[in-house]
Design a protein around this motif. Structure first.
Motif, short mmCIF file in Angstrom:
data_model
loop_
_atom_site.label_atom_id
_atom_site.label_comp_id
_atom_site.label_asym_id
_atom_site.label_seq_id
_atom_site.Cartn_x
_atom_site.Cartn_y
_atom_site.Cartn_z
N LEU A 267 0.87 -1.05 -0.06
CA LEU A 267 0.00 -0.07 -0.07
C LEU A 267 0.82 1.28 -0.15
N PHE A 268 1.82 1.22 0.70
CA PHE A 268 2.97 2.26 0.81
C PHE A 268 4.39 1.93 1.16
N ILE A 269 5.25 2.60 0.18
CA ILE A 269 6.45 2.37 0.36
C ILE A 269 7.42 3.47 1.05
N GLU A 270 7.96 3.19 1.86
CA GLU A 270 8.77 4.37 2.79
C GLU A 270 9.95 4.76 1.72
N THR A 271 10.29 6.01 1.70
CA THR A 271 11.45 6.37 0.95
C THR A 271 12.71 6.76 1.93
N VAL A 291 11.25 -3.41 2.26
CA VAL A 291 11.36 -2.62 0.86
C VAL A 291 11.31 -1.24 1.14
N GLY A 292 11.91 -0.58 0.16
CA GLY A 292 12.08 0.89 0.05
C GLY A 292 13.30 1.50 0.84
N GLY A 293 13.53 3.04 0.78
CA GLY A 293 14.66 3.63 1.02
C GLY A 293 15.00 3.27 2.56
N ILE A 294 13.90 3.28 3.36
CA ILE A 294 14.06 2.97 4.71
C ILE A 294 14.76 1.79 5.15
N THR A 295 14.89 0.99 4.29
CA THR A 295 15.97 -0.30 4.26
C THR A 295 17.51 0.07 4.36
N GLU A 296 17.52 1.29 3.65
CA GLU A 296 19.07 1.71 3.68
C GLU A 296 19.41 2.22 5.12
#
Length: 357
Positions: A267-271, A291-296
């Motif tokens: 529904l939503f991917i954190e950047t 998934v997403g930028g938050i995994t960085e």
């Protein structure tokens, strides 16, 4: 004063993108840049008290009705465009998020240099979002992306103009830290979120029922009245505290043992994940979506874990793995502090200055 920078942001508030812009504006102003800020100062938010050379209020009032909200949005575009007619073509235009499209068009026609700061990504685009990205494509000179994930979502033409500058904490963030040792006998889990179902707010509440040996705190960007309506079915959970919008999260971080982000990937991917980064500076391990930028921000097993919030069994296993082993927790806590230093304020402002110059 150095180059004049004119910054635009539609909706001032206590969310990630105005928070980051406040750091940019304050940082550049401290470096003797002439910075003007155009936003909806009628709203309280991170931009309200930032220091800069000039402030321009263009009112924006959030409306639940989509048509009325569109009117507010277009009003901001119109008056922003009119404001630009009074600036010099040598001034740099700094657009926070993809939303200020009309200022981008006017600035392009005037011959100004245009820098976008992208905090968002839209894997599934509406027709209007496609229009906003088209405006970016034809107007942007440079694009700052908050993560590799955001950059990789851009088309080839925009990627050639883009650079990744991870967010950082404000220059005075550490001055506000509360350095008090945790003494509570029960472990506390914290989530900071907007009041949106796709943020996993109800998954957080349900988890509190399943893990009654821990205390849960949800800081929700909503009023007390909205919280009472939204969380009516969860108000009797004894180990769950739901708190309205906060301007200072330090008291919460200082009492927290684990910080989580439960955004639902479908529904939503954190950047990015600014509150996760803030928590890490307190030595708080984290659990974030896979998934997403938050995994960085997460080194798997070192300073946290990546788990889909809908995978309840795995989520519970990872939470207990972090909180029930004191030796492991100490290692993850130390790793969180160490890793957070990769996102320093000085590095952030230096990279922004390089783009502007």
């Amino acid at each position: 004063m150095k180059n004049k920078i004119v910054c635009f942001h539609v909706n001032n508030g206590f969310t990630g993108s105005p928070n980051v812009l406040a750091t940019v504006v304050q940082g550049l102003f401290n470096e003797n840049y002439d910075v003007a800020l155009v936003t909806s100062f009628n709203n309280s938010g991170f931009l309200s008290n930032v220091n800069c050379s000039r402030k321009k209020n263009i009112s924006y009032i959030f409306k639940k009705n989509k048509f009325l909200r569109l009117i507010q949005f277009l009003k901001f575009q119109l008056f922003s465009g009119i404001f630009l007619f009074g600036i010099n073509k040598k001034d740099v235009i700094y657009l926070n998020t993809i939303q200020p499209f009309f200022p981008a068009v006017i600035a392009k026609l005037k011959g100004n240099r245009i820098i976008y700061h992208f905090h968002e990504s839209y894997p599934k685009m509406s027709l209007f979002t496609k229009f906003l990205y088209f405006v970016v494509e034809i107007t942007a000179n440079e694009i700052i992306c908050v993560s590799e994930y955001v950059l990789n979502q851009l088309n080839d033409k925009c990627q050639k103009k883009a650079i990744v500058i991870h967010n950082s904490l404000s220059s005075d963030y550490f001055d506000k830290q509360i350095k008090v040792p945790k003494v509570a006998s029960r472990k506390r889990i914290l989530m900071v979120s907007s009041a949106r179902e796709y943020k996993g707010i109800f998954e957080f509440c349900k988890l509190a029922i399943l893990l009654d040996e821990y205390d849960f705190t949800l800081v929700c960007d909503a009023s007390k009245q909205d919280i009472l309506l939204l969380f009516h079915d969860y108000k009797t959970i004894r180990n769950l505290e739901i708190v309205e919008t906060q301007t200072n999260l330090h008291p919460f971080y200082s009492k927290t043992d684990l910080i989580v982000n439960f955004s639902i990937p479908s529904l939503f991917i954190e950047t990015f994940g600014l509150t996760i980064l803030e928590g890490m500076t307190y030595g708080i391990p984290c659990i974030v979506p896979p998934v997403g930028g938050i995994t960085e921000l997460v080194q798997e097993g070192s300073n946290g874990y990546k788990v889909d919030s809908r995978e309840t069994t795995e989520l519970i296993r990872k939470i207990k793995l972090i909180l029930n082993d004191e030796l492991k927790y100490k290692k993850m806590s130390d790793a969180s502090i160490y890793f957070s230093k990769n996102f320093s304020y000085d590095t952030f402002i230096s990279k922004v200055k390089l783009v502007i110059q």
